[in-house]
Design an enzyme around this catalytic site. Structure first.
Site, PDB file in Angstrom:
ATOM      1  N   LYS A 169      23.958 103.929  25.243  1.00 27.78           N
ATOM      2  CA  LYS A 169      23.197 105.103  25.672  1.00 27.78           C
ATOM      3  C   LYS A 169      21.877 104.631  26.278  1.00 27.78           C
ATOM      4  O   LYS A 169      20.945 104.264  25.585  1.00 27.78           O
ATOM      5  CB  LYS A 169      22.893 106.054  24.510  1.00 27.78           C
ATOM      6  N   GLY A 200      22.358 110.369  28.365  1.00 27.44           N
ATOM      7  CA  GLY A 200      22.069 111.530  27.515  1.00 27.44           C
ATOM      8  C   GLY A 200      20.699 111.412  26.899  1.00 27.44           C
ATOM      9  O   GLY A 200      20.070 110.351  26.940  1.00 27.44           O
ATOM     10  N   GLY A 202      17.961 111.188  23.906  1.00 29.50           N
ATOM     11  CA  GLY A 202      17.937 110.483  22.626  1.00 29.50           C
ATOM     12  C   GLY A 202      18.324 111.360  21.443  1.00 29.50           C
ATOM     13  O   GLY A 202      19.231 111.016  20.674  1.00 29.50           O
ATOM     14  N   GLY A 206      21.870 109.858  21.452  1.00 30.27           N
ATOM     15  CA  GLY A 206      21.381 108.780  20.579  1.00 30.27           C
ATOM     16  C   GLY A 206      21.568 109.129  19.112  1.00 30.27           C
ATOM     17  O   GLY A 206      22.043 108.311  18.312  1.00 30.27           O
ATOM     18  N   GLU A 244      14.691  96.183  18.060  1.00 27.52           N
ATOM     19  CA  GLU A 244      13.674  95.428  18.814  1.00 27.52           C
ATOM     20  C   GLU A 244      12.651  96.459  19.265  1.00 27.52           C
ATOM     21  O   GLU A 244      12.922  97.267  20.146  1.00 27.52           O
ATOM     22  CB  GLU A 244      14.353  94.693  19.980  1.00 27.52           C
ATOM     23  N   CYS A 278       7.068  95.433  25.590  1.00 28.64           N
ATOM     24  CA  CYS A 278       6.764  95.250  24.161  1.00 28.64           C
ATOM     25  C   CYS A 278       6.224  93.852  23.921  1.00 28.64           C
ATOM     26  O   CYS A 278       5.496  93.624  22.969  1.00 28.64           O
ATOM     27  CB  CYS A 278       8.017  95.500  23.338  1.00 28.64           C
ATOM     28  N   GLU A 378       0.298 100.524  20.328  1.00 28.68           N
ATOM     29  CA  GLU A 378       0.880 100.050  21.583  1.00 28.68           C
ATOM     30  C   GLU A 378       0.592 101.078  22.684  1.00 28.68           C
ATOM     31  O   GLU A 378       0.951 102.247  22.549  1.00 28.68           O
ATOM     32  CB  GLU A 378       2.391  99.868  21.397  1.00 28.68           C
TER      33      GLU A 378
END
Ligand code: ADP
Length: 471
Positions: A169, A200, A202, A206, A244, A278, A378
Site C-alpha cells: 500500500k 488507498g 492509510g 493501511g 522504519e 528520515c 522531526e
C-alpha cells in the site's frame, strides 16, 4: 492529466471496488496533474487472498529461483529508468540529482537482494538440529511518499528473497510513480499474486492490512505516530513487524573537523531529499569555539544552493510534496522563532523569485537548545538547528538525548577519532564524513526510530522464521 484507475492484483490491473478519488499535484507548480481512484478494505481483502493463494508455491522456490526472479525485476525496473525519473520529477519534485540516485537505487535493490539470497545460509546444522529459515507468510508493506520507488523495490525484493508474497500500500500521493513501478513489475512476468499493489488511504487500506488475519508480517516505513498505530493494530494477531520511522539525526562536528569541507557535506545530509528524509542530519552539533566560523560558512554555502523545480538540473532543493507539508514546515519555522532560537538564514515564506510551488527557504536556526521542540521533533523539510557544545562528552550526550536513533553523522579530519565517537552513538547507522551508502549493511533505528533492520542479510532475516527439526 494522468488518470490512474486501476490497482494491481493477482497479476492484473483491475478496477478497484473503492470509489474514492484523490487529486495528484505537481508540487513545483501546485497544478493538478492527475487523479487516482483508490482501493478500499474489499480491495485489500482481494489482494491478500491473491497473495495467500500464491504463497505455497513461492515458499517452495529455491534460493536460485528467487535470485532469478529478482534479476528479472532488476532488468524490468532498470529498463524503465527514464519513465521513473520523469514521474518522480513531475509528481514529487525532488532535485534531479536525488531522482537519478533514487531510480538507480530502485533497480539495484533487486540485484543486491539477489546476491544476498545466493550467499545466505537458509539451512544450518546446530548440534542435532537441522535449522531451516522459512518464509513467515504473506507480507504487507505500507510506505510513504518520500522515496516511493525505492521503498516499493526494497520491500518486494526482500519478500521474494524470503519466498513470501506481498501486498503493497503506497501513499496515495505517489500514484504516478507507483503506476510506473507496477508496469515494470508486470513486465517481469512474476507468478500471479506474488506482488499486489493497492492504492488507498492509510486509515482505510493501511488499517485493513494491519489487522488482516492472513497477513503474517507488516513492513512499514513512515512516521513514528503511524508506526505506533500499526504496531498496536498488528499486536492482536502477533504479526511480525519491521518499522522504519522518523529521525532527528545529529551531525557532530568534532573539534578537529575542517569546516571548509565538513559544512558542505553536512548541508548535503541535512537537506537530503529537500529535507524530506528520515535519515537527514538535522541537528548540527558545533563546538562553541568554532561557532562563529561555522555560522559564516553555513550562510555562505547555503547562498550557493539553488532552490527550484527539478526540471532545472542545477537545483539542489525542491518543493515540499504537498501544501499540507509546506504548511507544517512553515509552522515549525514560526515555532523556532517563538522558542527564541536565533535565525541564521532562511525563514518563513517562499524563496525570492518562486511565487508558486511548495518551496521553502532553506533555514538554519542557531543557539538552539536541545530541549526546544525544533530540536526534538522531526520537521521533514529543509530546516536545521545548530546546537553549540562545550566538550566532546557533552556533544555525545546531546546527540543521544533524543527519542530517535536512525542515522547519525560524525565529521572529523581524523578517522580513528570519528570512529571512537561513532561507537558511542545510539543510532542504527553512523556516517563518517561523506561515506557513501552501503547497500548490504543493515538500516534501521534504535529507540523510537523503529524496530528491526532492512537491507542485506539483516533485512532478509526479518522476513524469515527459523524452524529447528530435531532427530
Ligand atoms: P505521512 O503523514 O508523511 O504520509 P504516514 O506515516 O502517516 O506519513 O504515512 C505513511 C504510510 O502509512 C502511508 O502509506 C499512509 O497512507 C499510511 N497510513 C497512515 N495512517 C495509517 C493507519 N492508521 N494504518 C495504516 N497505515 C496508515
Amino acid at each position: 492529466m494522468h488518470i490512474i484507475d486501476t490497482i494491481y492484483i493477482d497479476g492484473a490491473f483491475v478496477t478497484p471496488r473503492g470509489q474514492d478519488r484523490a487529486p495528484l499535484f505537481n508540487p513545483a507548480t501546485e497544478q493538478q496533474i492527475g487523479e487516482v481512484r483508490l482501493g478500499d478494505a474489499d480491495d485489500a481483502d482481494l489482494a491478500v487472498a491473491a497473495a495467500k493463494h500464491a504463497f505455497p508455491a513461492m515458499a517452495r522456490t529455491s534460493p536460485a529461483e528467487r535470485a532469478a526472479i529478482l534479476r528479472r525485476l532488476h532488468e524490468a525496473v532498470a529498463a524503465r529508468a527514464v519513465d521513473m525519473f520523469e514521474a518522480m520529477v513531475e509528481e514529487y519534485g525532488a532535485p534531479s540529482g536525488f531522482c537519478g540516485f533514487a531510480v538507480h537505487h530502485a533497480a539495484s535493490l533487486f540485484e543486491d537482494m539477489a546476491k544476498t539470497v545466493e550467499t545466505y545460509a537458509f539451512r544450518r546444522t546446530i548440534g542435532r538440529a537441522e535449522v531451516s529459515m522459512e518464509p513467515l507468510g504473506v507480507v504487507a508493506a505500507i510506505i510513504p511518499w518520500n522515496s516511493t520507488l525505492g521503498f516499493i523495490a526494497s520491500k518486494i525484493a526482500t519478500a521474494i528473497a524470503a519466498g513470501s508474497t506481498i501486498v503493497i500500500k503506497p501513499s496515495e500521493m505517489s500514484a504516478i510513480q507507483t503506476q510506473v513501478m507496477a508496469n515494470a513489475i508486470h513486465a517481469a512476468r512474476l507468478p500471479k499474486g506474488v506482488v499486489n499493489i493497492v492504492n488507498g488511504y492509510g486509515p482505510v487500506v493501511g488499517a485493513a492490512l494491519s489487522t488482516h488475519p492472513d497477513i503474517a508480517k507488516i513492513s512499514f516505513t513512515g512516521s513514528t505516530m503511524t508506526g505506533r498505530a500499526i504496531l498496536t493494530a498488528a499486536a492482536r494477531t502477533f504479526k511480525r513487524v519491521t518499522l522504519e520511522l522518523g529521525g532527528k539525526g545529529p551531525q557532530i562536528f568534532l573539534e578537529d573537523a575542517d569546516l571548509a569541507t565538513a559544512i558542505p557535506i553536512a548541508l548535503a545530509s541535512g537537506f537530503l531529499n529537500s529535507g524530506q528524509a528520515c535519515m537527514a542530519g538535522t541537528r548540527l552539533l558545533v563546538p562553541e569555539s568554532r561557532l562563529e566560523e561555522a555560522h559564516v560558512r553555513l550562510k555562505a554555502h547555503i547562498e550557493t544552493l539553488k532552490v527550484g523545480p527539478a526540471t532545472d538540473p542545477e537545483v539542489q532543493i525542491g518543493p515540499m510534496v504537498s501544501q499540507k507539508q509546506w504548511e507544517r514546515v512553515q509552522s515549525y519555522i514560526r515555532l523556532g522563532l517563538d522558542e527564541y532560537a536565533v535565525l541564521l538564514t532562511g525563514g518563513e515564506g517562499r524563496p525570492d523569485g518562486l511565487e508558486r510551488g511548495w518551496f521553502v527557504r532553506p533555514t538554519v536556526f542557531t543557539h538552539v537548545g536541545n530541549q526546544m521542540r525544533i530540536a526534538r521533533e522531526e520537521i521533514f523539510g529543509p530546516v536545521l538547528c545548530v546546537i553549540p557544545y562545550r566538550n566532546e562528552a557533552e556533544a555525545i550526550a546531546i546527540a543521544n538525548d533524543t527519542s530517535y536513533g536512525l542515522q547519525s553523522y560524525v565529521l572529523s579530519s581524523n578517522i580513528d577519532h570519528a570512529r571512537q565517537v561513532a561507537e558511542q552513538l545510539q543510532a542504527g547507522r553512523v556516517v563518517i564524513n561523506a561515506a557513501p551508502h552501503e547497500p548490504l549493511a543493515p538500516f534501521g533505528g534504535f529507540k523510537q526510530s523503529g524496530i528491526g533492520r532492512e537491507y542485506g542479510a539483516f533485512g532478509l532475516e526479518a522476513f524469515l522464521e527459523p524452524r529447528a527439526v530435531l532427530s
